[in-house]
Design a protein around this motif. Sequence first.
Motif, PDB file in Angstrom:
ATOM      1  N   LEU A   5       0.812  -1.211   0.000  1.00 25.50           N
ATOM      2  CA  LEU A   5       0.000   0.000   0.000  1.00 25.50           C
ATOM      3  C   LEU A   5       0.850   1.269   0.000  1.00 25.50           C
ATOM      4  CD1 LEU A   5      -2.840  -0.843   2.561  1.00 25.50           C
ATOM      5  CD2 LEU A   5      -3.086  -0.504   0.101  1.00 25.50           C
ATOM      6  N   ARG A   6       2.025   1.210   0.601  1.00 24.77           N
ATOM      7  CA  ARG A   6       2.818   2.426   0.753  1.00 24.77           C
ATOM      8  C   ARG A   6       3.205   3.070  -0.576  1.00 24.77           C
ATOM      9  NH1 ARG A   6       8.722   3.311   3.489  1.00 24.77           N
ATOM     10  NH2 ARG A   6       8.529   5.562   3.846  1.00 24.77           N
ATOM     11  N   PRO A   7       3.655   2.320  -1.588  1.00 25.05           N
ATOM     12  CA  PRO A   7       4.054   2.990  -2.835  1.00 25.05           C
ATOM     13  C   PRO A   7       2.903   3.618  -3.604  1.00 25.05           C
ATOM     14  CG  PRO A   7       5.010   0.784  -2.674  1.00 25.05           C
ATOM     15  CD  PRO A   7       3.953   0.881  -1.626  1.00 25.05           C
ATOM     16  N   ILE A   8       1.651   3.305  -3.250  1.00 17.05           N
ATOM     17  CA  ILE A   8       0.518   3.841  -4.013  1.00 17.05           C
ATOM     18  C   ILE A   8       0.539   5.361  -4.033  1.00 17.05           C
ATOM     19  CG2 ILE A   8      -1.997   4.058  -4.029  1.00 17.05           C
ATOM     20  CD1 ILE A   8      -2.177   1.195  -3.112  1.00 17.05           C
ATOM     21  N   GLY A   9       0.833   5.965  -2.885  1.00 16.64           N
ATOM     22  CA  GLY A   9       0.839   7.419  -2.823  1.00 16.64           C
ATOM     23  C   GLY A   9       2.217   8.003  -2.677  1.00 16.64           C
ATOM     24  N   ALA A  10       3.259   7.224  -2.998  1.00 13.56           N
ATOM     25  CA  ALA A  10       4.620   7.715  -2.803  1.00 13.56           C
ATOM     26  C   ALA A  10       4.862   8.980  -3.634  1.00 13.56           C
ATOM     27  CB  ALA A  10       5.626   6.631  -3.199  1.00 13.56           C
ATOM     28  N   GLY A  11       5.297  10.023  -2.964  1.00 19.09           N
ATOM     29  CA  GLY A  11       5.596  11.271  -3.638  1.00 19.09           C
ATOM     30  C   GLY A  11       4.380  12.099  -3.969  1.00 19.09           C
ATOM     31  N   THR A  12       3.201  11.746  -3.443  1.00 22.40           N
ATOM     32  CA  THR A  12       1.967  12.468  -3.775  1.00 22.40           C
ATOM     33  C   THR A  12       1.344  13.038  -2.514  1.00 22.40           C
ATOM     34  OG1 THR A  12       1.621  10.821  -5.515  1.00 22.40           O
ATOM     35  CG2 THR A  12      -0.187  12.337  -5.073  1.00 22.40           C
ATOM     36  N   ALA A  13       1.907  14.127  -2.027  1.00 18.99           N
ATOM     37  CA  ALA A  13       1.314  14.927  -0.942  1.00 18.99           C
ATOM     38  C   ALA A  13       0.897  14.093   0.264  1.00 18.99           C
ATOM     39  CB  ALA A  13       0.115  15.710  -1.475  1.00 18.99           C
ATOM     40  N   GLY A  14       1.692  13.116   0.620  1.00 14.63           N
ATOM     41  CA  GLY A  14       1.406  12.363   1.836  1.00 14.63           C
ATOM     42  C   GLY A  14       0.259  11.391   1.738  1.00 14.63           C
ATOM     43  N   LEU A  15      -0.158  11.015   0.532  1.00 13.61           N
ATOM     44  CA  LEU A  15      -1.266  10.064   0.395  1.00 13.61           C
ATOM     45  C   LEU A  15      -0.726   8.660   0.636  1.00 13.61           C
ATOM     46  CD1 LEU A  15      -3.008  11.578  -2.758  1.00 13.61           C
ATOM     47  CD2 LEU A  15      -3.399  12.087  -0.338  1.00 13.61           C
ATOM     48  N   GLU A  16      -0.686   8.267   1.899  1.00 14.46           N
ATOM     49  CA  GLU A  16      -0.093   6.998   2.289  1.00 14.46           C
ATOM     50  C   GLU A  16      -1.155   6.137   2.997  1.00 14.46           C
ATOM     51  OE1 GLU A  16       4.431   7.638   3.314  1.00 14.46           O
ATOM     52  OE2 GLU A  16       3.221   9.176   4.297  1.00 14.46           O
ATOM     53  N   PRO A  17      -1.836   5.265   2.255  1.00 14.48           N
ATOM     54  CA  PRO A  17      -2.901   4.459   2.864  1.00 14.48           C
ATOM     55  C   PRO A  17      -2.393   3.402   3.838  1.00 14.48           C
ATOM     56  CG  PRO A  17      -2.548   3.823   0.572  1.00 14.48           C
ATOM     57  CD  PRO A  17      -1.730   5.052   0.802  1.00 14.48           C
ATOM     58  N   MET A  18      -1.085   3.178   3.870  1.00 14.69           N
ATOM     59  CA  MET A  18      -0.549   2.171   4.778  1.00 14.69           C
ATOM     60  C   MET A  18      -0.852   2.504   6.238  1.00 14.69           C
ATOM     61  SD  MET A  18       3.453   1.122   5.372  1.00 14.69           S
ATOM     62  CE  MET A  18       3.797   2.626   6.275  1.00 14.69           C
ATOM     63  N   PHE A  19      -0.919   3.786   6.574  1.00 19.08           N
ATOM     64  CA  PHE A  19      -1.039   4.184   7.969  1.00 19.08           C
ATOM     65  C   PHE A  19      -2.367   3.757   8.577  1.00 19.08           C
ATOM     66  CE2 PHE A  19       2.553   6.585   6.686  1.00 19.08           C
ATOM     67  CZ  PHE A  19       3.251   6.891   7.830  1.00 19.08           C
ATOM     68  N   PHE A  20      -3.440   3.831   7.821  1.00 21.59           N
ATOM     69  CA  PHE A  20      -4.736   3.452   8.391  1.00 21.59           C
ATOM     70  C   PHE A  20      -4.767   1.955   8.681  1.00 21.59           C
ATOM     71  CE2 PHE A  20      -6.506   1.291   4.755  1.00 21.59           C
ATOM     72  CZ  PHE A  20      -7.663   0.666   5.228  1.00 21.59           C
ATOM     73  N   LEU A  21      -4.113   1.137   7.840  1.00 20.20           N
ATOM     74  CA  LEU A  21      -4.064  -0.299   8.095  1.00 20.20           C
ATOM     75  C   LEU A  21      -3.275  -0.596   9.356  1.00 20.20           C
ATOM     76  CD1 LEU A  21      -4.677  -3.200   7.187  1.00 20.20           C
ATOM     77  CD2 LEU A  21      -2.557  -3.133   5.843  1.00 20.20           C
ATOM     78  N   MET A  22      -2.204   0.160   9.605  1.00 21.24           N
ATOM     79  CA  MET A  22      -1.414  -0.034  10.816  1.00 21.24           C
ATOM     80  C   MET A  22      -2.245   0.299  12.062  1.00 21.24           C
ATOM     81  SD  MET A  22       1.528  -1.194   9.785  1.00 21.24           S
ATOM     82  CE  MET A  22       0.542  -2.071   8.560  1.00 21.24           C
ATOM     83  N   VAL A  23      -3.043   1.366  11.984  1.00 21.68           N
ATOM     84  CA  VAL A  23      -3.878   1.747  13.123  1.00 21.68           C
ATOM     85  C   VAL A  23      -4.881   0.648  13.444  1.00 21.68           C
ATOM     86  CG1 VAL A  23      -5.618   3.379  13.939  1.00 21.68           C
ATOM     87  CG2 VAL A  23      -3.596   4.216  12.764  1.00 21.68           C
ATOM     88  N   LEU A  24      -5.579   0.161  12.444  1.00 25.39           N
ATOM     89  CA  LEU A  24      -6.608  -0.852  12.673  1.00 25.39           C
ATOM     90  C   LEU A  24      -5.993  -2.179  13.110  1.00 25.39           C
ATOM     91  CD1 LEU A  24      -9.049  -0.173   9.697  1.00 25.39           C
ATOM     92  CD2 LEU A  24      -8.961   0.884  11.945  1.00 25.39           C
ATOM     93  N   SER A  25      -4.856  -2.540  12.550  1.00 26.18           N
ATOM     94  CA  SER A  25      -4.211  -3.798  12.934  1.00 26.18           C
ATOM     95  C   SER A  25      -3.721  -3.742  14.374  1.00 26.18           C
ATOM     96  CB  SER A  25      -3.042  -4.093  11.987  1.00 26.18           C
ATOM     97  OG  SER A  25      -3.473  -4.222  10.653  1.00 26.18           O
ATOM     98  N   GLY A  26      -3.114  -2.628  14.761  1.00 23.74           N
ATOM     99  CA  GLY A  26      -2.676  -2.497  16.146  1.00 23.74           C
ATOM    100  C   GLY A  26      -3.840  -2.530  17.111  1.00 23.74           C
ATOM    101  N   ARG A  27      -4.956  -1.928  16.717  1.00 22.62           N
ATOM    102  CA  ARG A  27      -6.147  -1.927  17.566  1.00 22.62           C
ATOM    103  C   ARG A  27      -6.658  -3.338  17.824  1.00 22.62           C
ATOM    104  NH1 ARG A  27      -9.197   0.489  21.451  1.00 22.62           N
ATOM    105  NH2 ARG A  27     -11.426   0.160  21.121  1.00 22.62           N
ATOM    106  N   VAL A  28      -6.727  -4.144  16.786  1.00 20.80           N
ATOM    107  CA  VAL A  28      -7.316  -5.467  16.906  1.00 20.80           C
ATOM    108  C   VAL A  28      -6.339  -6.461  17.534  1.00 20.80           C
ATOM    109  CG1 VAL A  28      -8.236  -7.429  15.602  1.00 20.80           C
ATOM    110  CG2 VAL A  28      -8.905  -5.090  14.997  1.00 20.80           C
ATOM    111  N   LEU A  29      -5.075  -6.400  17.157  1.00 13.65           N
ATOM    112  CA  LEU A  29      -4.123  -7.439  17.523  1.00 13.65           C
ATOM    113  C   LEU A  29      -3.254  -7.085  18.714  1.00 13.65           C
ATOM    114  CD1 LEU A  29      -3.319  -8.304  13.855  1.00 13.65           C
ATOM    115  CD2 LEU A  29      -4.281  -9.896  15.485  1.00 13.65           C
TER     116      LEU A  29
END
Length: 292
Positions: free
Chosen positions: A110-134
């Motif tokens: 997911l991280r390269p999807i928004g690489a270099g595009t104004a901080g559009l990094e969808p990886m962060f939301f997955l990290m938040v939800l995964s840490g919450r559950v696990l």
Amino acid sequence: MTAPASAPTPTAPAPDPAARPARRVRAVRFGPRSVAALALVSAVGVAAFTWPFLAPPTAQVNAHAEDAPWLFAGLLVLLVAVVAATISESGLGPKAVAMLGVLAATGAALRPIGAGTAGLEPMFFLMVLSGRVLGPGFGYVLGSVTMFASALLTGGVGPWMPFQMLAMGWFTMGAGLLPGPDRLRGRAELLVLGLYGFVAAFAYGTVMNLAGWPFMGTLASSISFDPHAAIGANLARFTAYCLATSLGWDLGRAVVTVVLTLAVGPAVLRALRRATRRAAFETPVTFEGPGR
């Protein structure tokens, strides 16, 4: 003469198991050794990030301002590996390893999807939800491993990578430490996760600015680190550096994290919780012989 039959006593309906909030199953449990190792690496990490403000102008480390990030990077990568190994010894079984591999690979993709595009990094939301559950233990390992894998995938290997691994480990672990892991559900949980993701996205950007700021040297004298200046002057320079270089990027990361958490968070949370229930991390794996 017989007595009339008594009316049947109404029985209360059986409670619906789905209506009760399920206890969170932790893929990794923190033990005393894990907590001690994490506290050590976090203390060293804080020193590695904030040394420009901790060292007085006459300190010897200021004479090697451009070399210090390399020294701290070498130390951090060893300490992060030690913490990951210690947490693994606390109960990172084969099921948790499989889950870790799937989520880390997804986050790295997911991280390269928004690489270099104004901080559009969808990886962060997955990290938040995964840490919450696990949970926080799994979250720390997941954040560090995902950042390492994404750096290899995108070619972003450098002295900043250990700092990214540590910061993302903190970021994901913090989601696992949020209140109400067993009872908070629905819209309230999404709001808590969205707020955390927004604040943590800015915090991540700020600490990573601390890691890269001393590298600037004299390229931009008005906002670069001055090893001979007082703490207040360097703090003003760092604030100007953040506003000039990363405010828009951090804002984009924060907004994307909140939007994705609110939009697809319920589905992702359900999928993660269903996967953890089926995996039954806390049930030991046993192998039976062919004759049994």
